[in-house]
Design a protein around this motif. Structure first.
Motif, PDB file in Angstrom:
ATOM      1  N   VAL A 141      13.579 -31.769  16.537  1.00 29.75           N
ATOM      2  CA  VAL A 141      13.063 -32.438  15.345  1.00 29.75           C
ATOM      3  C   VAL A 141      13.045 -33.953  15.527  1.00 29.75           C
ATOM      4  N   GLY A 142      11.865 -34.544  15.333  1.00 30.62           N
ATOM      5  CA  GLY A 142      11.718 -35.985  15.398  1.00 30.62           C
ATOM      6  C   GLY A 142      11.002 -36.509  14.167  1.00 30.62           C
ATOM      7  N   GLY A 143      11.352 -37.714  13.755  1.00 29.04           N
ATOM      8  CA  GLY A 143      10.722 -38.311  12.584  1.00 29.04           C
ATOM      9  C   GLY A 143      11.697 -39.210  11.859  1.00 29.04           C
ATOM     10  N   PRO A 144      11.260 -39.859  10.778  1.00 27.33           N
ATOM     11  CA  PRO A 144      12.144 -40.755  10.019  1.00 27.33           C
ATOM     12  C   PRO A 144      13.388 -40.019   9.519  1.00 27.33           C
ATOM     13  N   GLU A 145      14.517 -40.695   9.577  1.00 28.43           N
ATOM     14  CA  GLU A 145      15.793 -40.065   9.235  1.00 28.43           C
ATOM     15  C   GLU A 145      15.793 -39.495   7.825  1.00 28.43           C
ATOM     16  N   ALA A 146      15.280 -40.256   6.856  1.00 24.87           N
ATOM     17  CA  ALA A 146      15.288 -39.792   5.469  1.00 24.87           C
ATOM     18  C   ALA A 146      14.413 -38.555   5.299  1.00 24.87           C
ATOM     19  N   ALA A 147      13.270 -38.526   5.991  1.00 22.65           N
ATOM     20  CA  ALA A 147      12.369 -37.378   5.890  1.00 22.65           C
ATOM     21  C   ALA A 147      13.000 -36.144   6.523  1.00 22.65           C
ATOM     22  N   VAL A 148      13.654 -36.324   7.671  1.00 23.82           N
ATOM     23  CA  VAL A 148      14.321 -35.192   8.317  1.00 23.82           C
ATOM     24  C   VAL A 148      15.410 -34.637   7.415  1.00 23.82           C
TER      25      VAL A 148
END
Length: 311
Positions: A141-148
């Motif tokens: 999983v990769g992406g902005p911390e808040a979105a994850v």
């Protein structure tokens, strides 16, 4: 906590199992969309959920949308094509991409979505459709911390293991790198089996010989010597190159076509010329680090007629 409204786009062999898993986990208002309208209608008739008329309509009423699509081109079409997700998501919308697709294009799509206030969480899935239905996938999983963090409760429904990457493209890159390692090892072992058969070895015996003569320690060597950059196995690079040369001559003598042996010999020969016969064989990464960039050097600017001379 209020249950999130979720949509799934792509009801193929894999996406349909993800959708089933979510339905069976209590997401009874799950929305479904597929470019093949018959697939959407068959799924909702058989299993439940609500058919969405377009990606845009789904995005307008969902907190997050999961895309299970075979390529980045199809993901782009869903995001920015006819009635695309980007037109429907309010600021703060989230898209989860389960596809093992082009990491470079994934970064581009993530940046374009971010410009409109939409987060892309890239979560390429490893596993079978059956494992998707059972919630036993592995996700990178990769992406902005808040979105994850927002997506994690949903990701945990479909996955038994979640590995955190960095940006969206890093997750897809992990998939490509892992499959490269798997493919290279499988091809190398297959060539070794064929070569061993020319000399009367059973396939299982060839694999046993590889393990007993050092091949079985490869993972440990990589972690102990290459990751730490100690490079102290005590095995000379030139000795490995010499045995590769012997393997190539054996393959030629027995008419066993072995493209990976040839390519490996060429690489190790170049590394020996650069690092020397006595260099530790685990230091071959140092040779890779000396190779020039694939990008061509910029051509020098040409002065035009009548232009002032360069200072």
């Amino acid at each position: 906590m209020t249950q999130m409204n979720i949509g799934v786009i792509g009801i193929g062999a894999f996406g349909s199992r993800v959708a089933l898993r979510l339905l069976w986990s209590g997401h009874h208002t799950l929305q479904i969309y597929d470019v093949a309208d018959v697939a959407t209608r068959m799924f909702t008739n058989d299993y439940g959920g609500m058919a969405a008329g377009s990606p845009k309509m789904m995005a307008q009423t969902c907190d997050l949308v999961i895309a299970a699509l075979p390529s980045a081109a199809e993901l782009r079409e869903v995001c920015f094509g006819w009635e695309g997700l980007a037109q429907g998501f309010p600021a703060g919308g989230t898209l989860i991409d389960l596809g093992n697709t082009d990491p470079v294009e994934t970064v581009t799509i993530a940046n374009e979505l971010a410009a409109g206030g939409v987060d892309l969480v890239a979560a390429p899935a490893f596993g079978t459709p059956a494992q998707a239905k059972e919630g036993r996938l592995t996700l990178v999983v990769g992406g902005p911390e808040a979105a994850v963090a927002r997506c994690r409760p949903v990701l945990e429904i479909i996955a038994a293991k979640i590995l955190r990457a960095d940006v969206a493209g890093a997750a897809q890159a992990a998939s490509a790198i892992a499959d490269y390692l798997r493919a290279a090892r499988l091809l190398a072992a297959s060539e070794a089996i064929r070569l061993g058969q020319r000399f009367g070895f059973e396939p299982a015996t060839v694999l046993d010989l590889g393990d007993q003569l050092g091949g079985g320690e490869l993972d440990a060597t990589l972690r102990r010597e290459v990751v730490t950059r100690r490079f102290e196995t005590g095995v000379q690079l030139g000795l490995v190159r010499r045995n590769l040369d012997l393997a190539a001559r054996l393959a030629a003598a027995t008419d066993a076509r072995s493209p990976l042996i040839d390519a490996t010999l060429a690489a190790w020969s170049a590394a020996e010329r650069k690092l020397g016969y006595g260099a530790d064989h685990s230091s071959i990464i140092k040779w890779l680090e000396t190779l020039p960039s694939l990008k061509p050097a910029p051509e020098p600017e040409q002065e035009t007629v009548g232009s002032p001379p360069s200072v």
